[in-house]
Scaffold this motif. Structure first.
Motif, mmCIF file in Angstrom:
data_model
loop_
_atom_site.group_PDB
_atom_site.id
_atom_site.type_symbol
_atom_site.label_atom_id
_atom_site.label_comp_id
_atom_site.label_asym_id
_atom_site.label_seq_id
_atom_site.Cartn_x
_atom_site.Cartn_y
_atom_site.Cartn_z
ATOM 1 N N ALA B 298 -0.366 -7.008 3.151
ATOM 2 C CA ALA B 298 -0.947 -7.224 1.792
ATOM 3 C C ALA B 298 1.166 -6.043 1.340
ATOM 4 C CB ALA B 298 -1.680 -5.916 1.756
ATOM 5 N N LEU B 299 1.163 -5.030 2.317
ATOM 6 C CA LEU B 299 3.098 -4.672 1.601
ATOM 7 C C LEU B 299 4.176 -5.931 0.919
ATOM 8 C CD1 LEU B 299 3.179 -1.723 3.739
ATOM 9 C CD2 LEU B 299 3.319 -1.787 1.091
ATOM 10 N N ILE B 300 4.132 -6.778 2.509
ATOM 11 C CA ILE B 300 4.806 -8.064 1.406
ATOM 12 C C ILE B 300 4.477 -9.143 0.585
ATOM 13 C CG2 ILE B 300 5.695 -10.434 2.622
ATOM 14 C CD1 ILE B 300 5.084 -9.218 5.413
ATOM 15 N N MET B 301 3.460 -9.146 0.161
ATOM 16 C CA MET B 301 2.639 -9.757 -1.025
ATOM 17 C C MET B 301 2.307 -8.716 -1.693
ATOM 18 S SD MET B 301 1.862 -12.099 -0.021
ATOM 19 C CE MET B 301 1.313 -13.301 -0.565
ATOM 20 N N ASN B 302 2.950 -8.057 -1.810
ATOM 21 C CA ASN B 302 3.138 -6.845 -2.614
ATOM 22 C C ASN B 302 4.279 -7.349 -3.601
ATOM 23 O OD1 ASN B 302 2.032 -5.199 -4.387
ATOM 24 N ND2 ASN B 302 3.265 -2.927 -3.762
ATOM 25 N N TYR B 303 5.280 -7.678 -2.620
ATOM 26 C CA TYR B 303 7.045 -7.684 -3.810
ATOM 27 C C TYR B 303 6.461 -8.976 -4.319
ATOM 28 C CZ TYR B 303 9.282 -4.639 -0.463
ATOM 29 O OH TYR B 303 9.657 -3.554 -0.019
ATOM 30 N N PRO B 314 -2.011 -15.620 -4.343
ATOM 31 C CA PRO B 314 -2.153 -16.589 -3.017
ATOM 32 C C PRO B 314 -2.804 -14.565 -2.428
ATOM 33 C CG PRO B 314 -0.319 -15.986 -2.900
ATOM 34 C CD PRO B 314 -0.531 -15.813 -4.280
ATOM 35 N N LYS B 315 -3.275 -14.245 -3.349
ATOM 36 C CA LYS B 315 -3.780 -13.237 -3.367
ATOM 37 C C LYS B 315 -3.151 -12.367 -1.520
ATOM 38 C CE LYS B 315 -7.899 -14.315 -5.322
ATOM 39 N NZ LYS B 315 -7.369 -15.978 -6.253
ATOM 40 N N TRP B 316 -3.917 -11.525 -1.656
ATOM 41 C CA TRP B 316 -3.451 -10.545 -0.002
ATOM 42 C C TRP B 316 -3.514 -11.171 0.653
ATOM 43 C CZ3 TRP B 316 -0.271 -7.652 -3.086
ATOM 44 C CH2 TRP B 316 -0.884 -7.933 -4.210
ATOM 45 N N GLY B 317 -3.571 -11.920 1.467
ATOM 46 C CA GLY B 317 -4.221 -12.264 2.756
ATOM 47 C C GLY B 317 -5.281 -12.229 3.132
ATOM 48 N N ASN B 318 -6.338 -13.531 3.586
ATOM 49 C CA ASN B 318 -7.673 -13.120 4.249
ATOM 50 C C ASN B 318 -7.496 -13.810 6.057
ATOM 51 O OD1 ASN B 318 -9.119 -13.110 2.045
ATOM 52 N ND2 ASN B 318 -9.559 -15.303 2.525
ATOM 53 N N ASP B 319 -7.880 -12.036 7.337
ATOM 54 C CA ASP B 319 -7.827 -12.486 8.090
ATOM 55 C C ASP B 319 -8.730 -13.602 8.320
ATOM 56 O OD1 ASP B 319 -8.913 -9.786 10.318
ATOM 57 O OD2 ASP B 319 -8.080 -11.672 10.970
ATOM 58 N N MET B 320 -8.618 -14.296 9.356
ATOM 59 C CA MET B 320 -9.683 -15.520 9.746
ATOM 60 C C MET B 320 -9.895 -15.051 11.069
ATOM 61 S SD MET B 320 -9.970 -17.657 7.228
ATOM 62 C CE MET B 320 -10.706 -18.970 7.557
ATOM 63 N N THR B 321 -9.290 -13.942 11.722
ATOM 64 C CA THR B 321 -9.548 -14.054 12.907
ATOM 65 C C THR B 321 -11.005 -12.477 12.830
ATOM 66 O OG1 THR B 321 -8.400 -11.281 13.123
ATOM 67 C CG2 THR B 321 -7.522 -13.685 13.826
ATOM 68 N N TYR B 322 -11.177 -12.078 11.889
ATOM 69 C CA TYR B 322 -11.537 -10.967 11.102
ATOM 70 C C TYR B 322 -11.777 -10.000 12.669
ATOM 71 C CZ TYR B 322 -13.544 -14.784 8.663
ATOM 72 O OH TYR B 322 -14.219 -15.509 7.662
ATOM 73 N N VAL B 346 12.179 -4.527 8.892
ATOM 74 C CA VAL B 346 12.794 -4.916 8.094
ATOM 75 C C VAL B 346 13.039 -5.956 7.667
ATOM 76 C CG1 VAL B 346 15.738 -4.483 7.900
ATOM 77 C CG2 VAL B 346 14.233 -3.223 9.832
ATOM 78 N N LEU B 347 13.056 -6.113 6.010
ATOM 79 C CA LEU B 347 13.071 -7.237 5.719
ATOM 80 C C LEU B 347 14.146 -7.895 4.966
ATOM 81 C CD1 LEU B 347 9.610 -6.947 4.240
ATOM 82 C CD2 LEU B 347 9.767 -7.789 6.587
ATOM 83 N N SER B 348 15.363 -7.618 5.728
ATOM 84 C CA SER B 348 16.522 -7.674 4.288
ATOM 85 C C SER B 348 17.028 -9.676 4.202
ATOM 86 C CB SER B 348 17.952 -6.745 5.091
ATOM 87 O OG SER B 348 17.568 -5.651 5.259
ATOM 88 N N GLY B 349 16.915 -9.562 2.437
ATOM 89 C CA GLY B 349 17.217 -10.678 2.231
ATOM 90 C C GLY B 349 15.923 -11.836 2.632
ATOM 91 N N MET B 350 15.136 -11.312 2.922
ATOM 92 C CA MET B 350 14.262 -12.522 3.182
ATOM 93 C C MET B 350 13.382 -12.947 2.098
ATOM 94 S SD MET B 350 12.144 -11.637 6.817
ATOM 95 C CE MET B 350 13.380 -11.342 8.154
ATOM 96 N N SER B 351 13.406 -14.295 2.449
ATOM 97 C CA SER B 351 11.765 -14.673 1.180
ATOM 98 C C SER B 351 10.393 -14.197 1.760
ATOM 99 C CB SER B 351 11.746 -16.101 1.147
ATOM 100 O OG SER B 351 11.107 -16.313 2.411
ATOM 101 N N ILE B 352 9.581 -13.808 0.462
ATOM 102 C CA ILE B 352 8.479 -13.649 1.268
ATOM 103 C C ILE B 352 7.796 -14.700 2.213
ATOM 104 C CG2 ILE B 352 5.571 -13.535 0.552
ATOM 105 C CD1 ILE B 352 7.689 -11.272 -1.345
ATOM 106 N N TYR B 353 7.312 -16.073 1.993
ATOM 107 C CA TYR B 353 7.318 -16.589 2.735
ATOM 108 C C TYR B 353 7.804 -16.211 4.695
ATOM 109 C CZ TYR B 353 5.762 -21.046 5.831
ATOM 110 O OH TYR B 353 5.258 -21.844 5.968
ATOM 111 N N LYS B 354 9.194 -16.335 4.714
ATOM 112 C CA LYS B 354 10.176 -15.595 5.938
ATOM 113 C C LYS B 354 9.451 -14.786 6.365
ATOM 114 C CE LYS B 354 13.520 -16.116 9.028
ATOM 115 N NZ LYS B 354 12.803 -16.444 10.118
ATOM 116 N N ALA B 355 9.139 -13.430 5.708
ATOM 117 C CA ALA B 355 8.259 -11.784 6.221
ATOM 118 C C ALA B 355 7.284 -12.352 6.699
ATOM 119 C CB ALA B 355 8.387 -11.578 5.001
#
Lengths: 167, 581
Positions: B298-303, B314-322, B346-355
């Motif tokens: 969720a914190l990554i998706m916040n960006y 894409p919202k905040w991520g669904n955990d399919m493992t439950y 540490v997410l320096s210079g990363m895209s959201i998808y890469k993170a």
């Protein structure tokens, strides 16, 4: 004369009662007795070749395997008048009557069904003996005796075992 | 004696299903003299000839030319004169119609004389027709027809398939594309027919699609959903046209990538007026508390949420493992390893998808998906459960594919860590074969003992994969889905039937099921590559656990003091921004 005991593979996606399991659920079909005028048995290799494109280099040919053995049988099937009555219905006690329990559409072009399996036995046509899959079935008229329908049947070798029912 | 009469039928086509019907009698021609007739039925099969015993997979009859009737005849008592009515309808395409629709023939009376035509209900489509006139026969109008049989899908005439199967696949499976974010469906008025679609999906990569159109209807960066007519409400692909359309021979080709690609276009960075802070960190623990996986995502998706593009959410991520979403640990098998907290990111210079991939794929060993309808982010080990419909979802064929298992199952396994220490299982080893592995990280002896035992066990599990082909229009699968039951006993080697429910892919190889690893959808077939859903130790550790052919040389760290002034080393890069919960 060749006797052909027919079996249908009955492909099912609920083999052994298991949903999603593809298997052959063999069911018995009709038993055919056919007369033979002509029979041909063909065996050939399957190979790949590379042309030499040269007068000094021999072409390369690699044998990869074997084509399935195939037999082609021709003979008389039945008389025209023995199929339908004058109203266009299948004749009672006619030629097609032995097939009635085994056919969803009982008609002359469905006497042999492609992809069905036949187990052939014969006393005087030994090359036909074995387990085969129906590859081609043709019906045609005898142009000299127009009353007669002829058949042409091509069978290919069914390699491997026949599945037992439920296996 | 009844004369032979032909009825001529015109083809009518249902514009939504593409199915043809032949109910309308348009003319009656006769009486007919039959001169010659034959019917040929040919099987459709796949023959593999590379061995002493060829393998045969039967499919039924050919679609084109599977059953052909050849007929030669004349029109009784009128064969010396030209027949306008007969000539109008003895044709291959209907006159006075805008679409390509044909004619069919049946024998309506006189079946007893022409049993080769079958019952009056049988329909034979006119595929080829010619009038044949010869001077020797004083110009008699003789006609030759080649007729193709119209199969009744409800009849199961060939009896190849079980009676409960109604493999009534549409004549031509159509696909449509709809521009926009919303899931409009196949029947949306703005959906456009597309040709030659090919959608390739994989659990390890973003899905891709390619299709063609007669005109340049779409543009680069258009967001589209692709639908198949057999499942009109659910998209089979949701993405963006990521390349400029290519035109050739009046056909334009489009290449698309899954909607998750938009997350590659936004960075994990803090923006504000005059501010750009691309070096960000998610600390863990934060204020003494360990964050769970769901919070990290969720914190990554916040960006992304702060810089949404194209209104894609894409919202905040669904955990399919439950399960693992609520845990603060990297997913682990408790029989092998101790729990390890998710490290600070540490997410320096990363895209959201890469993170996301760095956290979820590389560190947690999971897969990432995006819902085909609304693009919601999902993550986990296995996705949805799919149940085969035995009446519709027939396996056409299956075959084993290459897999990356070892060539042999060893008697003993050696495991080294990165300091050169090793353990062996079983201990003491038995006479026989060995395989050595190295784990490229530090690990204590207890953990090494557990791991080597699991490696030994996992090498014995069946990790083979199969390629399974379904007919066109079977589009309900997604990559990552697991089958509640699938298998194929008609091929050699047999694809074993697995129907258990994989409760936890990280443990218990015995309840593994078949999971879709890759999938290809085209207008003529759907093909999936399935492998075990069980997450073996090799899937968990991937590149960190590698087979080796020689023992690593043990190293030892030694500190030495010299009289020189040591060169100062720069500390780890400073961060601009720290995420807070």
């Amino acid at each position: 004369m060749i006797t052909l005991a027919e079996k249908f593979l009955n492909i099912s996606m609920t083999h052994n009662g298991e949903n999603g399991h593809k298997g052959y659920d063999l069911i018995d079909g009709a038993t055919h007795q056919i007369k033979v005028y002509n029979i041909t048995d063909t065996r050939s290799i399957y190979k790949m070749g590379v042309s030499s494109y040269s007068q000094t280099v021999t072409p390369v040919s690699t044998v990869l395997g074997k084509e399935p053995e195939s037999i082609k049988i021709e003979g008389p099937l039945c008389k025209v008048s023995d199929v339908y009555d004058t109203s266009g219905n299948v004749k009672t006690n006619g030629f097609l009557s032995y097939l009635a329990p085994y056919r969803n559409l009982n008609t002359i072009y469905n006497v042999f069904l492609p992809c069905s399996i036949v187990e052939a036995t014969s006393i005087n046509v030994p090359e036909s003996v074995g387990t085969w899959m129906v590859d081609l079935f043709k019906i045609k008229r005898n142009l000299q005796k127009r009353e007669l329908i002829l058949y042409e049947l091509t069978l290919i070798e069914w390699c491997g075992d026949l599945p037992t029912n439920g296996a | 004696m009844t004369n032979i009469t032909f009825n001529i039928f015109k083809e009518m086509k249902d514009t939504t299903t593409g199915k043809s019907t032949w109910g309308n009698v348009i003319a009656s021609i006769g009486p007919i003299n039959a001169e010659d007739i034959s019917v040929t039925t040919t099987s459709e099969k796949l023959v593999t000839k590379e061995s002493n015993k060829p393998k045969i997979i039967p499919f039924g009859v050919k679609g084109q030319g599977g059953r052909v009737l050849s007929f030669v005849g004349t029109i009784q008592n009128r064969s010396m004169t030209y027949q306008v009515v007969a000539d109008t309808y003895f044709d291959v395409l209907q006159k006075n119609i805008d679409d390509e629709l044909g004619y069919a023939v049946s024998v309506t009376s006189g079946n007893d004389k022409l049993p080769e035509f079958g019952p009056p209900s049988a329909r034979w489509r006119v595929e080829q027709f010619n009038w044949d006139r010869a001077a020797r026969q004083m110009g008699q109008w003789r006609f030759n027809m080649t007729l193709g049989y119209v199969w009744d899908p409800t009849l199961n005439e060939i009896k190849l398939y079980a009676n409960n199967a109604s493999y009534d696949i549409p004549d031509n499976v159509k696909f449509r594309a709809l521009i926009g974010l919303n899931n409009g469906g196949y029947n949306h008025p703005d959906a456009i027919i597309i040709n030659s679609p090919k959608i390739t999906t994989s659990i390890l990569q973003l899905n891709k699609a390619t299709f063609t159109c007669a005109n340049q209807t779409f543009n680069k960066d258009d967001i589209i959903h692709i639908y198949c007519q057999t499942d009109p409400d659910n998209a089979i692909f949701f993405g963006i046209i990521n390349e400029a359309p290519k035109s050739s021979n009046f056909v334009t080709t489009y290449n698309c990538i899954e909607i998750g690609e938009l997350l590659n276009r936004v960075m994990c960075a803090k923006f504000g007026s005059g501010l750009f802070k691309p070096r960000v960190k998610i600390p863990n623990p934060y204020k003494g508390k360990n964050l769970n996986l769901r919070s990290f995502v969720a914190l990554i998706m916040n960006y992304y949420n702060a810089s949404m593009i194209y209104n894609y959410d894409p919202k905040w991520g669904n955990d399919m493992t439950y399960k693992w979403g609520e845990q603060p640990y990297i997913p682990y098998d408790p029989s092998v390893s101790a729990p390890v907290y998710i490290p600070a990111q540490v997410l320096s210079g990363m895209s959201i998808y890469k993170a996301l991939t760095r956290l979820l794929e590389d560190q947690c060993g999971m897969y990432i998906w995006f819902d085909n309808n609304d693009g919601t982010l999902q993550y986990g080990f296995i996705r949805n459960q799919i149940t085969i419909d035995p009446a519709k979802d027939i396996i056409l064929m299956s075959e084993p594919t290459w897999n990356n298992t070892e060539d042999y199952v060893p008697n003993n396994v050696l495991l080294y860590n990165n300091e050169g220490n090793y353990v062996v299982y079983p201990n003491p080893p038995i006479n026989g074969t060995y395989i050595s592995y190295q784990y490229n990280s530090s690990m204590n002896n207890i953990m090494m003992d557990s791991m080597v035992k699991k490696i030994h066990n996992d090498l014995q599990t069946d990790r083979s994969t199969f390629k399974v082909r379904f007919p066109a229009g079977v589009v309900k699968f997604k990559d990552g889905d697991v089958f509640t039951g699938i298998g194929d006993s008609t091929t050699d080697p047999i694809m074993p039937y697995r129907d258990d429910t994989d409760y936890d892919p990280l443990t218990k190889s015995s309840d593994t099921v078949w999971q879709i690893k890759d999938m290809t959808i085209t207008s003529t077939y759907t093909e999936v590559v399935v492998g075990p859903s069980y997450f073996s130790i090799f899937d968990i550790f991937r590149n960190t656990l590698v087979p080796v052919k020689e023992a690593p040389i043990p190293t030892e760290l030694v500190e030495k003091y010299t009289s020189e002034v040591p060169i100062s080393t720069q500390a780890m890069g400073s961060v601009d921004h720290v995420s807070v919960v």
